[in-house]
Scaffold this active site. Sequence first.
Site, PDB file in Angstrom:
ATOM      1  N   GLY A  55      38.477  36.339  58.928  1.00 21.86           N
ATOM      2  CA  GLY A  55      38.749  34.929  58.633  1.00 21.86           C
ATOM      3  C   GLY A  55      39.023  34.178  59.918  1.00 21.86           C
ATOM      4  O   GLY A  55      39.345  34.801  60.943  1.00 21.86           O
ATOM      5  N   CYS A  82      39.053  42.790  61.130  1.00 19.74           N
ATOM      6  CA  CYS A  82      39.305  41.654  62.032  1.00 19.74           C
ATOM      7  C   CYS A  82      40.594  40.925  61.626  1.00 19.74           C
ATOM      8  O   CYS A  82      41.678  41.462  61.783  1.00 19.74           O
ATOM      9  CB  CYS A  82      38.090  40.740  62.060  1.00 19.74           C
ATOM     10  SG  CYS A  82      38.157  39.556  63.406  1.00 19.74           S
ATOM     11  N   TYR A  83      40.499  39.725  61.057  1.00 22.86           N
ATOM     12  CA  TYR A  83      41.711  39.033  60.605  1.00 22.86           C
ATOM     13  C   TYR A  83      42.503  39.941  59.663  1.00 22.86           C
ATOM     14  O   TYR A  83      43.742  39.943  59.669  1.00 22.86           O
ATOM     15  CB  TYR A  83      41.306  37.735  59.894  1.00 22.86           C
ATOM     16  CG  TYR A  83      42.460  36.909  59.364  1.00 22.86           C
ATOM     17  CD1 TYR A  83      43.174  36.058  60.201  1.00 22.86           C
ATOM     18  CD2 TYR A  83      42.828  36.965  58.017  1.00 22.86           C
ATOM     19  CE1 TYR A  83      44.237  35.290  59.714  1.00 22.86           C
ATOM     20  CE2 TYR A  83      43.872  36.204  57.521  1.00 22.86           C
ATOM     21  CZ  TYR A  83      44.576  35.370  58.375  1.00 22.86           C
ATOM     22  OH  TYR A  83      45.618  34.611  57.886  1.00 22.86           O
ATOM     23  N   HIS A 169      33.593  44.310  63.386  1.00 25.59           N
ATOM     24  CA  HIS A 169      32.973  44.061  62.079  1.00 25.59           C
ATOM     25  C   HIS A 169      31.996  45.187  61.717  1.00 25.59           C
ATOM     26  O   HIS A 169      30.847  45.164  62.159  1.00 25.59           O
ATOM     27  CB  HIS A 169      32.235  42.712  62.098  1.00 25.59           C
ATOM     28  CG  HIS A 169      33.181  41.554  62.096  1.00 25.59           C
ATOM     29  ND1 HIS A 169      33.662  40.994  60.946  1.00 25.59           N
ATOM     30  CD2 HIS A 169      33.758  40.877  63.112  1.00 25.59           C
ATOM     31  CE1 HIS A 169      34.498  40.016  61.241  1.00 25.59           C
ATOM     32  NE2 HIS A 169      34.574  39.921  62.560  1.00 25.59           N
ATOM     33  N   GLU A 171      30.482  45.589  59.034  1.00 21.76           N
ATOM     34  CA  GLU A 171      29.474  45.144  58.063  1.00 21.76           C
ATOM     35  C   GLU A 171      28.208  44.582  58.717  1.00 21.76           C
ATOM     36  O   GLU A 171      27.181  44.467  58.064  1.00 21.76           O
ATOM     37  CB  GLU A 171      30.081  44.092  57.119  1.00 21.76           C
ATOM     38  CG  GLU A 171      30.427  42.748  57.733  1.00 21.76           C
ATOM     39  CD  GLU A 171      31.801  42.709  58.418  1.00 21.76           C
ATOM     40  OE1 GLU A 171      32.328  43.789  58.756  1.00 21.76           O
ATOM     41  OE2 GLU A 171      32.324  41.605  58.628  1.00 21.76           O
ATOM     42  N   ASP A 227      15.598  34.554  38.191  1.00 19.17           N
ATOM     43  CA  ASP A 227      16.890  34.719  37.527  1.00 19.17           C
ATOM     44  C   ASP A 227      16.785  34.577  36.008  1.00 19.17           C
ATOM     45  O   ASP A 227      17.263  35.429  35.268  1.00 19.17           O
ATOM     46  CB  ASP A 227      17.919  33.719  38.078  1.00 19.17           C
ATOM     47  CG  ASP A 227      18.147  33.930  39.562  1.00 19.17           C
ATOM     48  OD1 ASP A 227      17.790  35.017  40.059  1.00 19.17           O
ATOM     49  OD2 ASP A 227      18.673  33.017  40.223  1.00 19.17           O
ATOM     50  N   LYS A 367      21.172  38.441  44.727  1.00 22.42           N
ATOM     51  CA  LYS A 367      19.753  38.192  44.433  1.00 22.42           C
ATOM     52  C   LYS A 367      18.903  39.467  44.499  1.00 22.42           C
ATOM     53  O   LYS A 367      18.082  39.717  43.621  1.00 22.42           O
ATOM     54  CB  LYS A 367      19.207  37.162  45.427  1.00 22.42           C
ATOM     55  CG  LYS A 367      17.842  36.633  45.079  1.00 22.42           C
ATOM     56  CD  LYS A 367      17.955  35.577  44.020  1.00 22.42           C
ATOM     57  CE  LYS A 367      16.629  34.966  43.660  1.00 22.42           C
ATOM     58  NZ  LYS A 367      16.815  33.847  42.716  1.00 22.42           N
TER      59      LYS A 367
END
Length: 511
Positions: A55, A82-83, A169, A171, A227, A367
Amino acid sequence: MNTQTLIILDFGGQYNQLVARRVRECNVYCELLHYDTDIEKIKSLNPIGIILSGGPDNVFEDNAPMPDKRIFSLGVPVLGICYGEQLIAHILGGKVIIADKSEYGNASLTVDNSHKLFEGVKKTFNCWMSHSNQAEILPQGFYSIGHTDTCQNAAIANDELKVFGVQFHPEVNHTEEGLKIIKNFLINICGASADWQMSIYAKTYAEMLKAKVKDKKVLCALSGGVDSSVAAMLLSRAIGNNLICIFVDHGLLRKNEGDEVEEFFKNKQHINLIRVNVQDRFLDKLKGVTDPETKRKIIGEEFIRVFEDEAAKIGEVDYLVQGTIYPDVIESGLGKSAVIKSHHNVGGLPKNIKFKEIIEPLRSLFKDEVRKLGLELGMPEKLVFRQPFPGPGLAVRIIGEITKEKLDVLREADAIFREEIALAGLDKSINQYFAILTNMRSVGVMGDDRTYENALALRAVTTTDFMTADWAEIPHEVLRRTSSRIVNEIRAINRVVYDITSKPPATIEWE
Ligand code: XMP
């Protein structure tokens, strides 16, 4: 559904959706929740672990976002990123300071790879840093399990408390061993069984819907887009003919599209589909209209009117389907600025239809997961990997007034372009490609005759999120063949241009 759930608390970092994607890639179901989610709600989800996201704030400032501190005493493993790591240090009694040197970008991390968070991970690897604060003094019971040149506590652990933190990070792709680290947290530390699979999801969700809906009626607006198509397939599997799909053919679709939707859903899948042919009704409403926003508004409103008229013929229904997907939930639910422009939400919810409840079968899926589910349900790749198509359809690809003749010309040209892109094998690598009928005519020569006909533009872009996009570098011979076919096969076009503008400053659609 009886699935192991991991919770990610969202502190507003730019990569948070990516964290969720990575967790699901490890076959673990997760939910991204607002950072101050009530502890009772967290408990009710019975999470196997909690990730505190990154964040932009500074933990030591007065109004810094804080989680409920009781998350640390649930006995559930926690990983701060991180944060998130700084929060752990700050809340549990350590000290976070402004670093001597901010670290943005690549850093070389050395870890203690005997720790189970780093099992199978190289001792030193590149990681992605993005911070200006760091944990300087660790809370009692914590120790460092990884460092960089400038950050002594780049990874921390308290094994007894099962609380861990990483300053980098894991990710993002730039962190070499990132996915392995996330997997280690999930499997080695949270004990995840990693069995979240689309086939199981499809089956369990269909059973749940069946038990919920029983013999009641469900109404779905089917557009043929990914969708709504996947939602309809899933519901049809669950409740068969109690699903009623309304397909509004407003005449602004691409070549053969209406027939293809009908052929697949009605004739092949035997879904209860009502096709409403209201091409003339829309053309009438759009007569003389040239302003893009007015076109959108008219189409959106008329769409709802038609849908309501048809629903009225059916009578009261119990449920209405919405194709909401997870990114929509996250964007609206977490109170952030919406990523999608308001004019994209053509349609909205009809007001004059009586129904008891909304069903959102794709609410928890990203998605690409929706596409996976589509394949799982037996939809052909052609439908599942369809490029996005705007709700107002070709109306925003004809500059100026819309007429039946212009629609037919554009449909032909667009079909040729799409065919050539597919023949060249570019249909998966280019994310959106289409033709635009400009309202400009120019002089040409055909045989010995002068022509004065329409100029057509081709647009093709590569993008990951459709918020920014680059024009696609289509090989010249593909452009040459497309252009030559268009001017030879369509009399009303004598000039073809290729749009070489990125977004921003242009948008993807011309209107
Ligand atoms: P722009 O033109 O804003 O488009 O760069 C970004 C993406 O959104 C699609 N788009 C729409 N989709 N209704 C929709 O459902 C709309 O009014 C609309 N306008 C643009 C566009 O095709 C692209 O994928």
